[in-house]
Scaffold this motif. Structure first.
Motif, mmCIF file in Angstrom:
data_model
loop_
_atom_site.group_PDB
_atom_site.id
_atom_site.type_symbol
_atom_site.label_atom_id
_atom_site.label_comp_id
_atom_site.label_asym_id
_atom_site.label_seq_id
_atom_site.Cartn_x
_atom_site.Cartn_y
_atom_site.Cartn_z
ATOM 1 N N GLY A 14 84.976 -11.209 4.570
ATOM 2 C CA GLY A 14 85.932 -10.192 4.974
ATOM 3 C C GLY A 14 85.426 -9.375 6.142
ATOM 4 N N PRO A 15 86.261 -8.488 6.675
ATOM 5 C CA PRO A 15 85.842 -7.633 7.791
ATOM 6 C C PRO A 15 84.693 -6.714 7.387
ATOM 7 N N ALA A 16 83.967 -6.238 8.374
ATOM 8 C CA ALA A 16 82.889 -5.277 8.158
ATOM 9 C C ALA A 16 83.176 -4.029 8.975
ATOM 10 N N VAL A 17 82.670 -2.883 8.496
ATOM 11 C CA VAL A 17 82.947 -1.607 9.143
ATOM 12 C C VAL A 17 81.659 -0.814 9.261
ATOM 13 N N ASP A 18 81.512 -0.108 10.366
ATOM 14 C CA ASP A 18 80.394 0.807 10.567
ATOM 15 C C ASP A 18 80.915 2.005 11.341
ATOM 16 N N THR A 19 80.844 3.183 10.737
ATOM 17 C CA THR A 19 81.294 4.408 11.394
ATOM 18 C C THR A 19 80.084 5.142 11.963
ATOM 19 N N VAL A 20 80.167 5.517 13.230
ATOM 20 C CA VAL A 20 79.093 6.236 13.912
ATOM 21 C C VAL A 20 79.637 7.584 14.357
ATOM 22 N N LEU A 21 79.071 8.667 13.807
ATOM 23 C CA LEU A 21 79.496 10.012 14.179
ATOM 24 C C LEU A 21 78.806 10.429 15.471
ATOM 25 N N GLY A 41 86.182 -10.910 9.996
ATOM 26 C CA GLY A 41 85.563 -11.824 9.056
ATOM 27 C C GLY A 41 85.760 -13.274 9.453
ATOM 28 N N ASP A 42 85.834 -14.124 8.420
ATOM 29 C CA ASP A 42 85.965 -15.562 8.661
ATOM 30 C C ASP A 42 87.381 -15.963 9.063
ATOM 31 N N SER A 43 88.342 -15.081 8.852
ATOM 32 C CA SER A 43 89.724 -15.373 9.220
ATOM 33 C C SER A 43 90.371 -14.090 9.723
ATOM 34 N N ASP A 44 91.618 -14.176 10.171
ATOM 35 C CA ASP A 44 92.328 -13.000 10.660
ATOM 36 C C ASP A 44 92.735 -12.105 9.493
#
Length: 343
Positions: A14-21, A41-44
């Motif tokens: 699945g998608p991955a997320v990283d928030t940078v303040l 991720g591996d697909s849309d």
């Protein structure tokens, strides 16, 4: 770029997320800026929404005991409604306002032991996942800092700070919790008071300062608590202001300690207290005979210097238990588990 979490609800791939303040501490009522970095991720996948949640570690009193939990005290949708391709990297910038009552986590660069975070939630294909949690540093407003500096000049020293679930009655408090900053008395007050607790309730028009003193008992009288509320404007702390903050705060404390008659009682279990707004430099107070409003919170955060709070005097070390608690909070909640209460 290290992405902290894959969407667990969608499994591996699945998608991955990283928030940078944005670097540096923010102020209550001010903007919180940063960027949300997404990696496909591996697909849309369709990203339905990107939501930022402001969370706090809060204590609640239950009879004779206390518990701790996580409270979400603000939410902002900062993006969404787009397709994220397989392996695609996308950045979503944001700038959102902080609530005026956001607690202060540091003073003169020293942490107070108060734990706040920014949690990023992704809504994907009808599912949602709390995928990233980042610590939030908040410094005082100029008026808050002026009050604390004045207390330091008067000899008060920092003991601890915590967040208490509940509301202070008779105020315009908006958040479901309030911050208590506990101070040891200076020499000129030590014969009258065991400790002083300060609560700030900020708003667009100014600052309410709630002072609570744990009074010492006399030879024939038991000690009891006294509480008063005072109000100042944000402009009073500006460069053009001529407020003698030390004299002003000294007057507040002397009025608080001189008050003897009881005008009301607080609800210690829920954290409610009676009281009323004052106007500019206004005040209202009452005594509490039924005990202290709350006990120590997350432990002693900082060993304050002999000069108290002012002029870099907060210098000291963050206690090990506070460091552990902060680490546990961000490591545990990064898995998306909600421990305690949600607002």
């Amino acid at each position: 770029m290290v992405f902290k979490r894959l969407l667990g609800s969608l499994g591996v791939g699945g998608p991955a997320v990283d928030t940078v303040l944005d670097p540096g501490p923010v102020t209550p009522g001010g903007p919180l800026g940063g960027q949300v970095h997404l990696r496909g991720g591996d697909s849309d996948f369709t990203i339905e929404h990107i939501t930022l949640e402001l969370v706090a570690r809060v204590e609640a009193e239950h009879g004779e005991g206390e518990s701790e939990g996580t409270v979400v005290f603000d939410r902002h949708v900062v993006g969404g409604g787009f397709r994220l391709g397989a392996g695609e990297q996308r950045t979503v910038p944001f700038s959102v306002p902080l609530p005026w009552e956001t607690p202060v986590t540091e003073l003169y660069g020293q942490g107070l032991g108060v734990v706040l975070g920014v949690r990023t939630e992704l809504g994907v294909a009808g599912a949602r996942d709390k995928g990233d949690l980042d610590p939030l540093a908040v410094r005082p407003l100029p008026a808050q800092e002026a009050v604390l500096e004045a207390l330091g000049q008067l000899g008060f020293g920092f003991r601890s700070a915590d967040l208490e679930l509940g509301r202070i009655g008779g105020t315009a408090q908006r958040l479901p919790f309030y911050q208590e900053i506990e101070l040891s008395p200076g020499p000129r007050y030590a014969h009258q008071v065991n400790e002083l607790e300060v609560t700030f309730l900020a708003g667009p028009g100014g600052l309410d300062v709630v002072l609570e003193a744990d009074k010492r008992g006399g030879f024939l009288s038991a000690g009891h608590d006294a509480l008063s509320l005072f109000s100042v404007g944000h402009h009073d702390a500006g460069y053009a202001g001529h407020t003698d903050w030390t004299a002003l705060v000294d007057g507040w404390i002397r009025e608080l300690l001189d008050r003897r008659a009881a005008h009301g009682h607080g609800d210690h279990h829920a954290g409610h207290h009676d009281g009323h707004h004052g106007g500019h430099h206004g005040h209202h107070g009452y005594d509490e005979h039924d005990g202290h409003r709350s006990g120590p919170g997350m432990g002693t955060a900082i060993a304050a210097g002999a000069a108290g709070l002012a002029v870099g005097v907060v210098g000291g070390m963050v206690a090990a238990e506070v460091v552990d608690e902060v680490g546990d909070f961000f490591e545990g909640d990064d898995e998306g588990d909600d421990e305690g209460w949600e607002d």
